[in-house]
Design a protein around this motif. Structure first.
Motif, PDB file in Angstrom:
ATOM      1  N   PRO A  44      72.563  -6.149  33.396  1.00 25.43           N
ATOM      2  CA  PRO A  44      71.539  -6.031  34.935  1.00 25.43           C
ATOM      3  C   PRO A  44      71.118  -7.247  35.120  1.00 25.43           C
ATOM      4  N   ALA A  45      70.598  -7.894  34.233  1.00 25.02           N
ATOM      5  CA  ALA A  45      69.914  -8.875  34.695  1.00 25.02           C
ATOM      6  C   ALA A  45      70.779 -10.588  35.648  1.00 25.02           C
ATOM      7  N   HIS A  46      71.566 -10.263  35.437  1.00 24.64           N
ATOM      8  CA  HIS A  46      72.978 -10.945  35.408  1.00 24.64           C
ATOM      9  C   HIS A  46      72.842 -10.515  36.847  1.00 24.64           C
ATOM     10  N   ILE A  47      73.241  -9.366  37.278  1.00 17.76           N
ATOM     11  CA  ILE A  47      73.733  -8.963  38.647  1.00 17.76           C
ATOM     12  C   ILE A  47      72.632  -9.383  39.890  1.00 17.76           C
ATOM     13  N   GLY A  48      71.196  -8.967  38.800  1.00 18.96           N
ATOM     14  CA  GLY A  48      69.377  -9.610  39.554  1.00 18.96           C
ATOM     15  C   GLY A  48      69.947 -11.378  40.163  1.00 18.96           C
ATOM     16  N   TRP A  49      69.977 -11.815  38.697  1.00 15.59           N
ATOM     17  CA  TRP A  49      70.021 -12.931  39.139  1.00 15.59           C
ATOM     18  C   TRP A  49      70.927 -13.446  40.495  1.00 15.59           C
ATOM     19  N   LYS A  50      72.485 -13.046  39.619  1.00 15.99           N
ATOM     20  CA  LYS A  50      73.553 -13.163  41.025  1.00 15.99           C
ATOM     21  C   LYS A  50      73.793 -12.777  42.704  1.00 15.99           C
ATOM     22  N   ALA A  51      72.836 -11.963  43.074  1.00 16.41           N
ATOM     23  CA  ALA A  51      72.802 -11.026  44.122  1.00 16.41           C
ATOM     24  C   ALA A  51      71.600 -11.847  45.105  1.00 16.41           C
ATOM     25  N   LEU A  52      70.929 -12.537  44.326  1.00 16.83           N
ATOM     26  CA  LEU A  52      70.386 -14.084  44.916  1.00 16.83           C
ATOM     27  C   LEU A  52      70.934 -15.422  45.057  1.00 16.83           C
ATOM     28  N   ALA A  53      71.600 -15.704  43.669  1.00 17.66           N
ATOM     29  CA  ALA A  53      71.789 -16.867  43.741  1.00 17.66           C
ATOM     30  C   ALA A  53      73.233 -17.042  44.601  1.00 17.66           C
ATOM     31  N   VAL A  54      73.738 -16.366  45.283  1.00 16.66           N
ATOM     32  CA  VAL A  54      75.166 -16.651  45.908  1.00 16.66           C
ATOM     33  C   VAL A  54      74.289 -16.559  47.601  1.00 16.66           C
ATOM     34  N   ASN A  55      72.890 -15.644  48.002  1.00 14.48           N
ATOM     35  CA  ASN A  55      73.262 -16.085  49.077  1.00 14.48           C
ATOM     36  C   ASN A  55      72.133 -17.050  49.069  1.00 14.48           C
ATOM     37  N   LEU A  56      71.307 -17.683  48.184  1.00 14.33           N
ATOM     38  CA  LEU A  56      70.643 -19.159  47.934  1.00 14.33           C
ATOM     39  C   LEU A  56      71.412 -20.211  48.014  1.00 14.33           C
ATOM     40  N   SER A  57      73.198 -19.816  47.561  1.00 14.09           N
ATOM     41  CA  SER A  57      74.238 -20.554  47.774  1.00 14.09           C
ATOM     42  C   SER A  57      74.687 -21.091  49.228  1.00 14.09           C
TER      43      SER A  57
END
Lengths: 315, 315
Positions: free
Chosen positions: B58-71
């Protein structure tokens, strides 16, 4: 049929606005915010079977996904402007998408909302929409402004959408006027904007009047007393439910997307003008009092208790 | 455990920013956009099993959900600021939510992004995030600015995330450094901002280099020639895949969230400074040419053909 084909289809029908510098088709959209305005942002998601019955027409899903977000901005007194759409579909179904867009585009045009981005993914049917708009600084209607002595008002009629859901869940024939309230709610955008400077607090009724008025009470640190027999009633609801059930639907049923707001007694004549200008009935249903909760009574002052409860996710 | 409990849990961990007038807890959020800036808006959704393996923390899902938009904002050269989060969960699982927020909050803090709203709904696991930021007028990096003769660059290394997916799908042990690239991508936010005024076009590599460079070609009405043997390579990928497979992963694998951008030959020394300032390797991989498509060749000039294809939704 790829994700890109779907996006192209969506882009072809997205409305234009002069303040959209760059719409669908790059990594992000670019828009110009009018000078001197604060930004409003609302997000709401609809999942099949949770937020709409399985048999809902795609066009109604498209309408409703935008309507529930417009309703959020209406409750702030804001001006909607741009939105992004995240669409999760079990398969790439162009006929479904075209119908969905019919409803979406119809409502977007009414409120001059431009679709500027989003994504399509494969998965169970789900529609998540983020609506961005603006308001004059320090002018937005908040939940936290209700004061003791204020009168409590609601727009339109209550309980219709919940009546449709109740009929649908019981397997009964759903009355068309009720089903229309469930499928194609009317966001009170003009009303919200016109209430700026008149109302002291506002919220849209999505979870049910008791629950949503409770949010105003918590945010404003006040209590509320409402007269259940005064709640505005449609003919369609009156014709199909007995008094006890109808009162429960009106007081606790969600999905009507009417506005509930508070205003001082001195605003009564102004509110009559507002109702006329916006062509929507406004009904006084109670008073803000000391306390922390919403208490409901009948016309004779005796306490009222719901026979069903409002819709709460995850319970 | 209700939707309101979940929202309260999320609100308690949402970062604050001075320009947030009203955060989570009303019908919409209110923020102040810095004067003279244009608004950037990006939306991306992650569905379980489609955008991340079922066993993702779950922690990685939380990171990635923001990361793809920051990207996405990075690829525009923008400054991220605020986001809304729409979270669909099969059940109200506080332990899951806390872990999700761990990853989300960690990345949000790095980029000073404030979570200002959203909703939680019941349904199959899905995370939809809308990120709002800003940029100077007419300064954002677009896909449409590439010119014939420009050189094509990429940041970091390519193919690592796709390598992890390939190992996972084959049932093999997934190498930790590759899995980390898949689960916790690094959005190149600083790099994107630093490339403003230097790069002529940019995109982030989410669907695979060939596909994403193809978007630049279509938007800029140009073609591209890239040298597959020049694509930047991690040790982890080199150690685990033979040359042919590795080239396919690098050229067509998605999910790396590196930037691909174009710049004139004259920008080379500037780009060396950019790479140093942002502490990220930049590699020249080809040239913008006349044409409409991306052609790949080997170091000796012979044509290169992929042995696998990029990830495309709905095919």
């Amino acid at each position: 049929m790829s994700e890109f084909d779907l996006i192209e289809r969506i882009r072809a029908r997205a409305a234009r606005r002069d303040d959209v510098v760059l719409g669908i088709g790059d990594d992000a959209a670019i828009v110009r915010v009018p000078a001197g305005r604060e930004l409003l942002v609302a997000t709401d998601t609809l999942n099949r079977g949770v937020h709409f019955p399985e048999n809902t027409l795609p066009a109604h899903i498209g309408w409703k996904a935008l309507a529930v977000n417009l309703s959020d901005l209406a409750a702030m007194g804001g001006t909607p402007a741009w939105c992004t759409l995240s669409l999760s579909l079990p398969q790439a179904d162009m006929a479904w998408l075209d119908s969905f867009l019919d409803g979406f585009v119809e409502l977007a045009r009414l409120h001059e909302v431009a679709l500027i981005g989003g994504d399509t993914t494969r998965g169970p049917l789900s529609v998540s929409l983020t609506l961005v708009g603006h308001a004059a600084p320090d002018q937005a209607l908040l939940r936290s402004g209700a004061e003791i002595g204020d009168e409590i008002w609601v727009s339109g009629t209550l309980g219709d959408a919940a009546g449709a859901l109740a009929q649908w869940r019981s397997g009964a024939q759903v009355a068309a006027p009720l089903r229309l309230r469930l499928d194609r709610p009317t966001p009170r955008v003009d009303l919200g904007q016109t209430l700026v400077g008149v109302a002291t607090s506002a919220i849209d009724i999505s979870d049910g009047l008791m629950a949503d008025l409770g949010h105003i009470c918590r945010a404003s640190r006040v209590g509320a007393r409402i007269d259940v027999s005064a709640l505005p009633l449609s003919n369609a609801l009156r014709d199909r439910f007995d008094v006890a059930w109808r009162h429960s639907l009106q007081a606790t049923g969600g999905d009507d997307y009417e506005l509930c707001f508070t205003a001082p007694h001195s605003a009564r004549s102004q509110l009559a003008s507002v109702a006329e200008a916006c062509a929507v009935p406004l009904t006084m249903i109670g008073t803000i009092v000391e306390g922390t909760s919403v208490r409901a009574h009948m016309g004779d002052g005796s306490p009222w208790m719901p026979t069903t409860t409002g819709y709460v996710h995850f319970t």
